[in-house]
Design a protein around this motif. Structure first.
Motif: not given
Length: 266
Positions: A161-166
């Motif tokens: 989530k922090k890396r915006n990888f759902p």
């Protein structure tokens, strides 16, 4: 689709492993990581696409990492051995991966969510089955091997989530997780799990937030476990006092910054 199925065994129930293998089509690659190093695979019907990696026990996340680093496929799927699911689950996960495309992990519903078609994006929680997009997983460096037991998948999903990888939870894909039934559930194993659960909880919050947040999240357990320990000792209930002791032992070890050191052979 080419896919690798990952299984990690540690002195595991052979019937559980057989049940899982029966659900996997021979067209898929399989990597079995043997964390017990000398697991006996005689009398198992293993496909020609099955590879066994012998490994000394470095935890569940570490075992999955060992396999992930050997994967040659675009996607991989991990499942705990104490999971029950329909044979079509793998194909349905593949179908979802083709629809969603931009994902890091797909997680089926282990019964804790209402079955519906509303997919949850950026899921962070327990996951006994995970379908991975290896391209994105490599970018976050797989599982944190400081976790030996518990919270390793929660930490992975948090970092996604922090890396915006759902990471998507798919409630319509139901499985049944018969927790901790794949390994011997002796008193020693229960104590070990209690120790690691508390160690990992504090480490997760300290790592992903800060030390004071970790204290805030775990302080109530510290007080409760101490009081319950005293109560069980006074009432001579040494079975329950043992669990409370190991919970306290794990939490205090983590607060002191000690590594996750407790193992079955200790």
């Amino acid at each position: 689709m080419t896919l690798t199925i990952i299984l990690v065994v540690y002195k595991s129930d052979k019937n559980k492993l057989r049940d899982i293998l029966k659900k996997i089509d021979n067209k898929y690659n399989i990597i079995i990581v043997d964390n017990s190093y000398n697991y006996n695979f005689e009398n198992f019907k293993l496909s020609k696409k099955t590879r066994i990696i012998r490994s000394h026990n470095n935890g569940n996340g570490g075992g999955i990492n060992t396999a992930l680093k050997q994967c040659k496929t675009k996607n991989a799927m991990y499942t705990d051995l104490d999971v029950k699911f329909n044979k079509n689950l793998i194909q349905r996960l593949i179908n979802f991966s083709r629809k969603i495309k931009k994902f890091s992990v797909l997680v089926p519903n282990d019964g804790n969510f209402k079955r519906n078609n509303k997919i949850i994006k950026y899921y962070i929680g327990k996951a006994s089955v995970m379908f991975f997009n290896l391209k994105n997983l490599r970018k976050i460096n797989f599982f944190d091997e400081n976790f030996f037991l518990d919270y390793e998948e929660i930490d992975l999903l948090f970092r996604c989530k922090k890396r915006n990888f759902p990471a998507y939870l798919i409630p319509s894909l139901e499985i049944r997780h018969e927790r901790t039934t794949a390994t011997r559930n002796t008193k020693k194993i229960k104590n070990l799990r209690s120790w690691h659960y508390m160690w990992s909880m504090f480490y997760f919050y300290k790592k992903n937030y800060n030390f004071f947040t970790a204290i805030n999240k775990t302080f109530k357990f510290l007080i409760k476990d101490f009081l319950m320990l005293m109560f069980f000792i006074i009432s001579f209930n040494f079975k329950k006092s043992s669990i409370r002791f190991y919970r306290l032992y794990g939490l205090i070890s983590s607060i002191l910054g000690l590594k996750s050191f407790l193992r079955e052979e200790n």
